[in-house]
Motif scaffolding. Structure first.
Motif, PDB file in Angstrom:
ATOM      1  N   THR A  20       0.838  -1.204   0.000  1.00  0.00           N
ATOM      2  CA  THR A  20       0.000   0.000   0.000  1.00  0.00           C
ATOM      3  C   THR A  20       0.872   1.253   0.000  1.00  0.00           C
ATOM      4  O   THR A  20       2.095   1.179   0.089  1.00  0.00           O
ATOM      5  N   HIS A  21       0.204   2.412  -0.090  1.00  0.00           N
ATOM      6  CA  HIS A  21       0.858   3.708  -0.050  1.00  0.00           C
ATOM      7  C   HIS A  21       1.980   3.814  -1.088  1.00  0.00           C
ATOM      8  O   HIS A  21       3.107   4.206  -0.780  1.00  0.00           O
TER       9      HIS A  21
ATOM     10  N   LYS B 259      21.632  12.059  -9.644  1.00  0.00           N
ATOM     11  CA  LYS B 259      20.285  12.307  -9.143  1.00  0.00           C
ATOM     12  C   LYS B 259      19.569  10.957  -9.019  1.00  0.00           C
ATOM     13  O   LYS B 259      19.700  10.101  -9.898  1.00  0.00           O
ATOM     14  N   ILE B 260      18.835  10.796  -7.948  1.00  0.00           N
ATOM     15  CA  ILE B 260      18.164   9.501  -7.705  1.00  0.00           C
ATOM     16  C   ILE B 260      16.669   9.720  -7.503  1.00  0.00           C
ATOM     17  O   ILE B 260      16.259  10.479  -6.621  1.00  0.00           O
ATOM     18  N   ASP B 261      15.859   9.048  -8.320  1.00  0.00           N
ATOM     19  CA  ASP B 261      14.417   8.961  -8.095  1.00  0.00           C
ATOM     20  C   ASP B 261      14.136   7.671  -7.314  1.00  0.00           C
ATOM     21  O   ASP B 261      14.718   6.617  -7.611  1.00  0.00           O
ATOM     22  N   TYR B 262      13.269   7.769  -6.322  1.00  0.00           N
ATOM     23  CA  TYR B 262      12.887   6.594  -5.527  1.00  0.00           C
ATOM     24  C   TYR B 262      11.384   6.371  -5.652  1.00  0.00           C
ATOM     25  O   TYR B 262      10.603   7.313  -5.801  1.00  0.00           O
ATOM     26  N   ALA B 263      10.991   5.105  -5.543  1.00  0.00           N
ATOM     27  CA  ALA B 263       9.563   4.750  -5.473  1.00  0.00           C
ATOM     28  C   ALA B 263       9.429   3.492  -4.635  1.00  0.00           C
ATOM     29  O   ALA B 263      10.311   2.626  -4.660  1.00  0.00           O
ATOM     30  N   GLY B 264       8.348   3.384  -3.880  1.00  0.00           N
ATOM     31  CA  GLY B 264       8.209   2.200  -3.035  1.00  0.00           C
ATOM     32  C   GLY B 264       6.841   2.048  -2.415  1.00  0.00           C
ATOM     33  O   GLY B 264       5.929   2.851  -2.642  1.00  0.00           O
ATOM     34  N   TYR B 265       6.724   0.993  -1.616  1.00  0.00           N
ATOM     35  CA  TYR B 265       5.456   0.649  -0.978  1.00  0.00           C
ATOM     36  C   TYR B 265       5.659   0.344   0.497  1.00  0.00           C
ATOM     37  O   TYR B 265       6.756  -0.042   0.933  1.00  0.00           O
ATOM     38  N   LYS B 266       4.585   0.450   1.230  1.00  0.00           N
ATOM     39  CA  LYS B 266       4.528  -0.058   2.593  1.00  0.00           C
ATOM     40  C   LYS B 266       3.997  -1.486   2.522  1.00  0.00           C
ATOM     41  O   LYS B 266       3.037  -1.771   1.810  1.00  0.00           O
TER      42      LYS B 266
END
Length: 403
Positions: free
Chosen positions: A36-37, A88-95
């Motif tokens: 989620t999130h 430069k770093i893009d991040y993406a993730g979940y809980k």
């Protein structure tokens, strides 16, 4: 076809409590998102990555953009040209919703432990039995029928002895008190014979229940055991297997969106944080969990079909016990009638009457040890305590992708 939990709960305690409570529905596992999130953080938002709350992100991916070149640097008396590198770093993730599997009250633990527990009730059914199912029930019914049969046989034999004692072959059957009473006892004995015939049909039908469903129960037990030892029983394992072997390292840059995307399922790409991607990720995880459960569902469906067939047949084979009909001694035409041996008619001696033996064969039963041979059935399976884990410590962001 009923759902898996409805079929398995045939073997559970009726009132929902007890030592073998009903197991939950599959929807308790796959009806909820595991990740989620979903959030995407642009490197441009803050160069020291403020705002990306890692405390609420358990699993993530990144996209690194490295720029190399030269620039000028002021020095005493002028400037010089120096090389530089900028990343430069893009991040993406979940809980990760760890409450789905952590603890004895978690949906996963209740599902897996309930499945194994009810498997053991179905297989063993004697030392492990619930309030609604026990393999010994069929034997107990058959044993009661056998005892009734024995009782009827004993009483019928006593009645026949009395008939032989009372019957006077030289006197008419009707009009002679002793012969009338002998006929009455003969009639009672033949009623017991009739009851025995009816009970024999009842006994055979009940006795055929368990042997017909044992093969299907064994197949179900094997399927449950195979799943328990397979890779798709743990939400935690499925998530990290999917992360490490499906999605992580597949990042590619979506120029139109100026964001990176991941390959979350075969042929499916998406940007984390997009609702369609987040739904697709969870659908893929649920699919993997269901994949491991499908052999169990198939075996449970087959067992249900067999049980439906067996119990339908039983409803036909077990005919109601009707009022037993009796038989009279040959030559008896009933009170008040003038028959062959009636008042004034020829005596029984004139007919050389032989009292026939009742055809009363009692099936042989051995119920001293009312147990089925379960040597072909798998042994009981036990379930360990609740598993756990997860968090950012396992998996990690992996090797950076560059463009």
């Amino acid at each position: 076809m009923p759902a898996l939990h409805e079929i398995m709960n045939i073997f559970a305690d009726k009132d929902g409590g007890g030592a073998h409570p009903p197991m939950p529905s599959v929807d308790e596992i796959t009806g909820k998102p595991w990740l989620t999130h979903g959030r995407y953080h642009f490197a441009e938002t803050d160069h020291i990555i403020k705002g990306f709350d890692f405390e609420n992100i358990d699993i993530w991916w990144d996209w690194r953009e490295t720029t190399s070149g030269y620039t000028t640097q002021a020095v005493t008396g002028g400037q010089i040209i120096v090389p530089y590198t900028s990343t430069k770093i893009d991040y993406a993730g979940y809980k990760i919703e760890t409450q789905l599997w952590e603890g004895a009250e978690s949906p996963e633990y209740k599902f897996n432990s309930g499945l194994i527990d009810l498997r053991n009730v179905a297989v063993v059914g004697t030392s492990v039995e619930s309030t609604s199912y026990a393999t010994s029930t069929h034997w107990k019914i058959a044993a009661v029928i056998a005892k009734m049969d024995d009782f009827f046989l004993e009483q019928q034999e006593l009645l026949l002895k009395k008939v032989h004692t009372l019957f006077d072959k030289d006197a008419p059957i009707q009009g002679n008190a002793a012969n009338m009473f002998a006929n009455h006892l003969f009639n009672l004995g033949s009623r017991l014979e009739n009851l025995s015939t009816q009970l024999d049909r009842f006994h055979n039908a009940v006795n055929n229940i368990r042997p017909r469903i044992i093969p299907a129960i064994a197949d179900l037990a094997d399927a449950i055991d195979a799943r328990a030892n397979g890779p798709y029983t743990s939400i935690h394992k499925i998530i990290y297997d999917w992360y490490n072997h499906q999605s992580n390292g597949t990042q590619r840059f979506n120029t139109a969106r100026d964001q990176f995307e991941i390959n979350y399922a075969d042929g499916a790409w998406g940007i984390i944080g997009d609702s369609i991607t987040d739904a697709g990720v969870n659908a893929e995880l649920h699919r993997r969990w269901n994949l491991g459960l499908q052999p169990v569902i198939n075996a449970a469906n087959r067992l249900y079909d067999v049980m439906s067939e067996v119990y339908t047949d039983i409803a036909t084979d077990i005919r109601p016990i009707t009022n037993p009909t009796g038989k009279n001694l040959p030559g008896f035409s009933g009170p008040g009638n003038t028959g062959l041996n009636g008042p004034g008619g020829p005596g029984a001696g004139d007919l050389n009457l032989d009292i026939p033996d009742l055809n009363f064969e009692t099936p042989e039963f051995n119920f001293e040890t009312p147990e089925f041979d379960t040597s072909d059935l798998p042994p009981p399976t036990t379930v360990s305590g609740p598993g756990g884990g997860g968090g950012s410590g396992e998996g990690g962001a992996g090797a950076p992708c560059r463009r």
